[in-house]
Design an enzyme around this catalytic site. Structure first.
Site, PDB file in Angstrom:
ATOM      1  N   SER A 115       0.822  -1.215   0.000  1.00  0.00           N
ATOM      2  CA  SER A 115       0.000   0.000   0.000  1.00  0.00           C
ATOM      3  C   SER A 115       0.854   1.262   0.000  1.00  0.00           C
ATOM      4  O   SER A 115       1.938   1.301   0.578  1.00  0.00           O
ATOM      5  CB  SER A 115      -0.892   0.039   1.235  1.00  0.00           C
ATOM      6  OG  SER A 115      -1.657  -1.127   1.315  1.00  0.00           O
ATOM      7  N   GLU A 231      -3.503 -14.790   1.166  1.00  0.00           N
ATOM      8  CA  GLU A 231      -3.892 -14.109   2.382  1.00  0.00           C
ATOM      9  C   GLU A 231      -5.306 -14.523   2.770  1.00  0.00           C
ATOM     10  O   GLU A 231      -5.599 -14.798   3.925  1.00  0.00           O
ATOM     11  CB  GLU A 231      -3.832 -12.606   2.142  1.00  0.00           C
ATOM     12  CG  GLU A 231      -4.076 -11.801   3.391  1.00  0.00           C
ATOM     13  CD  GLU A 231      -3.944 -10.310   3.131  1.00  0.00           C
ATOM     14  OE1 GLU A 231      -4.039  -9.894   1.964  1.00  0.00           O
ATOM     15  OE2 GLU A 231      -3.756  -9.577   4.105  1.00  0.00           O
TER      16      GLU A 231
HETATM   17  C1  LIG Z   1      -4.450  -2.546  10.468  1.00  0.00           C
HETATM   18  C2  LIG Z   1      -3.982  -2.442   9.061  1.00  0.00           C
HETATM   19  C3  LIG Z   1      -2.835  -3.097   8.667  1.00  0.00           C
HETATM   20  C4  LIG Z   1      -2.377  -3.001   7.356  1.00  0.00           C
HETATM   21  N1  LIG Z   1      -1.214  -3.617   7.011  1.00  0.00           N
HETATM   22  C5  LIG Z   1      -0.722  -3.473   5.758  1.00  0.00           C
HETATM   23  C6  LIG Z   1       0.547  -4.029   5.399  1.00  0.00           C
HETATM   24  O1  LIG Z   1       1.201  -4.657   6.208  1.00  0.00           O
HETATM   25  N2  LIG Z   1       1.025  -3.840   4.162  1.00  0.00           N
HETATM   26  C7  LIG Z   1       0.312  -3.141   3.224  1.00  0.00           C
HETATM   27  O2  LIG Z   1       0.782  -3.031   2.097  1.00  0.00           O
HETATM   28  N3  LIG Z   1      -0.897  -2.583   3.510  1.00  0.00           N
HETATM   29  C8  LIG Z   1      -1.422  -2.736   4.767  1.00  0.00           C
HETATM   30  N4  LIG Z   1      -2.629  -2.163   5.093  1.00  0.00           N
HETATM   31  C9  LIG Z   1      -3.282  -1.323   4.100  1.00  0.00           C
HETATM   32  C10 LIG Z   1      -4.594  -1.866   3.527  1.00  0.00           C
HETATM   33  O3  LIG Z   1      -4.344  -2.901   2.639  1.00  0.00           O
HETATM   34  C11 LIG Z   1      -5.303  -0.679   2.862  1.00  0.00           C
HETATM   35  O4  LIG Z   1      -5.639   0.234   3.861  1.00  0.00           O
HETATM   36  C12 LIG Z   1      -6.545  -1.098   2.120  1.00  0.00           C
HETATM   37  O5  LIG Z   1      -6.228  -1.852   0.978  1.00  0.00           O
HETATM   38  C13 LIG Z   1      -7.427   0.094   1.730  1.00  0.00           C
HETATM   39  O6  LIG Z   1      -6.727   1.087   1.071  1.00  0.00           O
HETATM   40  P1  LIG Z   1      -6.822   2.620   1.529  1.00  0.00           P
HETATM   41  O7  LIG Z   1      -6.510   2.661   2.970  1.00  0.00           O
HETATM   42  O8  LIG Z   1      -6.040   3.425   0.618  1.00  0.00           O
HETATM   43  O9  LIG Z   1      -8.369   2.982   1.380  1.00  0.00           O
HETATM   44  P2  LIG Z   1      -9.099   3.420   0.013  1.00  0.00           P
HETATM   45  O10 LIG Z   1      -8.769   2.466  -1.051  1.00  0.00           O
HETATM   46  O11 LIG Z   1      -8.874   4.851  -0.239  1.00  0.00           O
HETATM   47  O12 LIG Z   1     -10.602   3.187   0.425  1.00  0.00           O
HETATM   48  C14 LIG Z   1     -11.450   4.173   1.026  1.00  0.00           C
HETATM   49  C15 LIG Z   1     -12.882   3.666   0.996  1.00  0.00           C
HETATM   50  O13 LIG Z   1     -13.301   3.520  -0.355  1.00  0.00           O
HETATM   51  C16 LIG Z   1     -13.777   2.224  -0.599  1.00  0.00           C
HETATM   52  N5  LIG Z   1     -13.463   1.817  -1.955  1.00  0.00           N
HETATM   53  C17 LIG Z   1     -12.296   1.911  -2.629  1.00  0.00           C
HETATM   54  N6  LIG Z   1     -12.396   1.396  -3.844  1.00  0.00           N
HETATM   55  C18 LIG Z   1     -13.658   0.936  -3.966  1.00  0.00           C
HETATM   56  C19 LIG Z   1     -14.386   0.298  -5.007  1.00  0.00           C
HETATM   57  N7  LIG Z   1     -13.825  -0.031  -6.183  1.00  0.00           N
HETATM   58  N8  LIG Z   1     -15.665  -0.018  -4.765  1.00  0.00           N
HETATM   59  C20 LIG Z   1     -16.255   0.299  -3.575  1.00  0.00           C
HETATM   60  N9  LIG Z   1     -15.629   0.899  -2.586  1.00  0.00           N
HETATM   61  C21 LIG Z   1     -14.344   1.227  -2.775  1.00  0.00           C
HETATM   62  C22 LIG Z   1     -13.048   1.358   0.422  1.00  0.00           C
HETATM   63  O14 LIG Z   1     -13.721   0.159   0.677  1.00  0.00           O
HETATM   64  C23 LIG Z   1     -13.004   2.282   1.617  1.00  0.00           C
HETATM   65  O15 LIG Z   1     -14.213   2.181   2.312  1.00  0.00           O
HETATM   66  C24 LIG Z   1      -3.106  -2.249   6.413  1.00  0.00           C
HETATM   67  C25 LIG Z   1      -4.274  -1.597   6.811  1.00  0.00           C
HETATM   68  C26 LIG Z   1      -4.720  -1.684   8.118  1.00  0.00           C
HETATM   69  C27 LIG Z   1      -5.980  -0.968   8.511  1.00  0.00           C
END
Ligand SMILES: Cc1cc2nc3c(=O)[nH]c(=O)nc-3n(C[C@H](O)[C@H](O)[C@H](O)COP(=O)(O)OP(=O)(O)OC[C@H]3O[C@@H](n4cnc5c(N)ncnc54)[C@H](O)[C@@H]3O)c2cc1C
Lengths: 394, 382
Positions: A115, A231
């Site tokens: 991410s 995963e």
């Molecule tokens: C506790 C924790 C641990 C993590 N650990 C890791 C890690 O070790 N390594 C790593 O790489 N990442 C990690 N992550 C990151 C995680 O994979 C991302 O936070 C996640 O994929 C969402 O991306 P974002 O935070 O950018 O949210 P966004 O993608 O910006 O999403 C925001 C909102 O929009 C919604 N959304 C986005 N796209 C769509 C769509 N196409 N249709 C409908 N809704 C949508 C989402 O569901 C969400 O509600 C971690 C996250 C957390 C919370």
């Protein structure tokens, strides 16, 4: 083929040669790996015996009964659940030999540099660049975020952009990144729980030898799919007893605190108890399908179910506890080794569970996956598929 | 309290090759004889169910005797196989008295002394599909809920009283009546039609499962079992019925989901298939997860009943508490996501909604099963 009796015999041999009572923990784990009893479905020489995955339970039960030390999977979940299957599928023989043993024993912790600030659900939009240098290697620059365990990790699985001139899914490459490289800077990110389980990671001129590339140049997305799929299988594949996990904590609280009971909370607890039991059975059915070689699509749904249940049960628990629910055990910024859902107070569980529907693919994104890949529903129209990455709006 | 809970048995939640073969046979028959148009047309006729179809299903394929040992004239299979038949009957909403006769009545008779010809005779007739039998209790009766009989038996075995909302009663040739006799409650056999036996059809919400009020006025009955044996037989019959109803509910939900996916993939609005709108995709994906979970719950109940597991009451309560609302939601989503066509009499969706809603009340509504769980899982009420 290796059967249960054979595995029992091999386990007995291991225990005889390395009695847990008198063997150093790490020595025992290494010996177990070398005996092919670490993950029996892995190939021989890489910690396994090429046996059916389901038979691992036989080995685990024998070792547990003998009081043998474990490899603390909660601490090395990313290595076990994501890096290992990806290495197995795409790694060269040398990579597998080098990485898998210390990964499994926990000597080397892994983290996942996927991410980024601009690429979460839309992971393929990522901007971290990897450019070839003169000496058959790569130089990486960029920023990763939400990286769990980065502060503990020796290695990372990393995806970076190697070609910005092609559509986003095609221009990525997958690497193993050395977290001790001087260009890697890890900064803690404090979470709503008070602790800092995840981090932001700055990559500045990080050098990665080409020998640490996984898969072909430009095929990073394909390799990443294996990581992400595993995963989800890993989550569905865990075997839990009835009342295992959070519902057990809630049920115990109910039994021990009769003075806090109300009819409304009773009705809701029974509903959650049913749902937790059914989720357990659904996971069990998935496991049975996998062990018979009929992988069902249920796996993609399990994470959805577990996330919702964890959130609802922990929310119920805080409410049930009344005045105790108003308190919290510890807000200090801690750097935990892993996630401990049952060891802390209800408030911690409630807050930490909020991440369950975000980490590893948000619940919304997983619903998209189920809808399109399991049910075959048509995709939404997309504007980003055939545009070169560098020309995408951002 | 946690120790007995964690010692859950290891059920077989998959389908065996034989079970899949049985499913294929039943599905092929139902596709041939009981497509939705045929079911709809049949509802307008005076017949409570399609006798030809029942004969082919019960006797031809031999499904009526699945729960009955071979030496008693059955097929010597188990609740696991009967569950597969019910999945298919749910998937087709076929009006067939399988649950009432081949599951509940048969299980009640199996609980009596099958060495007696008075028991073995009617049991063999039910198992071969020659006779239709029902346990004369309201369809809403939950396991553990038979309670005090509403029918009295005099010293000569003549029965008097009334039982309301008995499923498939009008077509039944054998009524198993729970009645209070001079020496306590007992299970009686009453042949129908007979003098003193009156059934009064009610207009059911679920047109595919006929209901009738039963009035007995000095009807001639024979005692099949008395005392605890009778109580246990009735209890086992209700438990088995409730547990296997979960498989019917699974079949209903599966049809509704598959049909909704099919329709929304084909129906175009705003220049694209409506199934490509995320608001609908997410609803269908969530439903898919519930259906997959319902399958695990239903298989678990069937497996526990088949093996006579002491876990069966808990497995049945979990399955009913979970599967009944899933079937209702699937049918409700099916109608909503079809739009106007889903509200028509012509489209079969309403048949599934009516069956799912009636099934939710049948053999104990979800709340009753959760109340049972409070006891079984040691989660007492306040
Ligand atoms: C506790 C924790 C641990 C993590 N650990 C890791 C890690 O070790 N390594 C790593 O790489 N990442 C990690 N992550 C990151 C995680 O994979 C991302 O936070 C996640 O994929 C969402 O991306 P974002 O935070 O950018 O949210 P966004 O993608 O910006 O999403 C925001 C909102 O929009 C919604 N959304 C986005 N796209 C769509 C769509 N196409 N249709 C409908 N809704 C949508 C989402 O569901 C969400 O509600 C971690 C996250 C957390 C919370």
């Amino acid at each position: 083929m290796t059967d249960a009796a054979d595995l029992r015999r091999r386990t007995a041999d291991l225990l005889a040669a390395h009695p847990p009572a008198t063997t150093e923990r790490l020595d025992f784990l290494r010996a177990r790996f070398d005996a092919g009893l670490a993950w029996v479905h892995f190939p021989e020489g890489l910690g396994g015996l090429g046996a059916p995955r389901a038979l691992q339970a036989v080995v685990d039960a024998e070792l547990e009964a003998a009081g043998a030390p474990g490899n603390d999977p909660g601490r090395i979940g990313i290595g076990l659940g994501m890096a290992a299957p990806t290495l197995l599928r795409f790694g060269t023989e040398e990579q597998k030999k080098r990485f898998l043993r210390p990964l499994w024993t926990g000597e080397e912790v892994w983290c996942q540099l996927f991410s980024e600030p601009g690429a979460g659900s839309d992971l393929a939009a990522l901007a971290t660049r990897a450019v070839r240098d003169e000496k058959e290697g790569w130089v990486v620059d960029g920023q990763k975020v939400w990286t769990s365990s980065a502060h503990l990790a020796r290695w990372a699985i990393l995806i970076a952009r190697t070609d910005p001139d092609v559509p986003k899914h095609r221009g990525m490459t997958y690497f193993v990144c050395d977290m001790t490289d001087p260009g890697v800077e890890v900064r803690p990110l404090r979470q709503i729980t008070g602790e800092a389980e995840f981090n932001e990671v700055f990559l500045t001129g990080v050098r990665i030898p080409d020998a640490h590339r996984l898969g072909e140049v430009g095929e990073g997305w394909k390799v990443a799919q294996t990581t992400l799929m595993n995963e989800r299988v890993a989550i569905g594949g865990i075997r839990i007893p009835r009342e295992g996990g959070m519902i057990g904590v809630a049920a115990t609280a109910w039994r021990e605190r009769p003075e806090l009971r109300t009819h409304d909370l009773h009705q809701r607890l029974l509903k959650l108890w049913v749902e937790a039991e059914v989720a357990r059975l659904t996971g069990e059915r998935l496991r049975q399908q996998l062990s018979k070689g009929q992988p069902g699509p249920e796996g993609s749904g399990m994470k959805l179910a577990f996330a919702r249940l964890a959130q609802e049960i922990s929310g119920w628990e805080v409410e049930f506890l009344a005045e105790d629910g108003l308190t919290y055990d510890d807000w200090t910024l801690r750097r935990p080794d892993g996630v401990d859902f049952t060891g802390r107070q209800a408030g911690y569980r409630y807050l930490r569970a909020k991440g369950n529907s975000i980490e590893g693919g948000t619940s919304e994104v997983l619903l998209n996956i189920v809808a399109e890949r399991v049910l075959g529903l048509p995709p939404e129209p997309r504007t980003d598929k055939d545009v070169a990455w560098k020309d995408l709006p951002r | 309290m946690t120790t007995p809970m964690s010692a859950a048995p290891e059920p077989d939640l998959l389908y065996s090759a034989d079970e899949e073969a049985l499913r294929d046979a039943v599905r092929a028959l139902l596709a041939d004889r009981s497509d939705p148009a045929t079911v709809l047309a049949g509802l307008e006729s005076a017949l409570p169910y399609d006798r030809e179809l029942w004969r082919a299903l019960a006797t031809g394929i031999g499904t009526a005797g699945l729960l009955v040992p071979e030496k008693l004239g059955g097929a010597g299979a188990s609740a696991r196989e009967a569950a597969v038949v019910l999945e298919e009957l749910g998937r087709s909403v076929a009006p067939a008295p399988y649950l009432t006769s081949a599951v509940i009545a048969v299980t009640a008779l199996l609980g009596c002394d099958t060495d007696q010809t008075d028991v073995a005779g009617p049991l063999a007739a039910l198992a071969e599909g020659r006779t239709l039998g029902v346990l004369a209790l309201p369809l809403t009766t939950a396991p553990g809920g038979a309670g005090e009989p509403t029918v009295r038996a005099d010293a000569d075995g003549a029965l008097t009283g009334r039982v309301t909302s008995v499923a498939d009663a009008a077509a039944a040739e054998l009524l198993l009546v729970w009645a209070q006799g001079p020496h306590g409650p007992a299970l009686h056999a009453v042949e129908a039609p007979a003098d003193g036996v009156r059934t009064e059809a009610v207009i059911p919400l679920d047109l595919t499962r006929p209901l009738a009020h039963l009035t007995l006025d000095g009807a001639p009955g024979r005692v099949l079992a008395a005392g605890d044996r009778a109580r246990d037989a009735v209890e086992r019959a209700l438990l088995t019925g409730a547990g296997l109803l979960a498989s019917e509910q699974l079949g209903i939900a599966e049809w509704c989901l598959a049909e909704t996916v099919r329709h929304t993939t084909q129906r175009t609005q705003f220049g694209r298939p409506v199934g490509s709108f995320q608001a609908l995709k997410h609803r269908m994906a969530a439903l898919w997860l519930e259906v997959a979970s319902a399958r695990a719950a239903a298989r678990n109940a069937a497996d526990a009943l088949a093996g006579g597991s002491p876990d069966a009451p808990l497995a049945v309560a979990v399955a009913q508490a979970y599967c009944a609302p899933v079937a209702v939601r699937a049918a409700e989503e099916c109608i909503q996501l079809h739009g106007g066509i889903g509200m028509t009499w012509e489209h079969p969706a309403h048949l599934y909604l009516k069956r799912a809603k009636a099934d939710q009340l049948a053999l104990g509504a979800p709340g009753r099963h959760r109340a049972a769980l409070a006891e079984l899982a040691g989660l007492s009420a306040p």
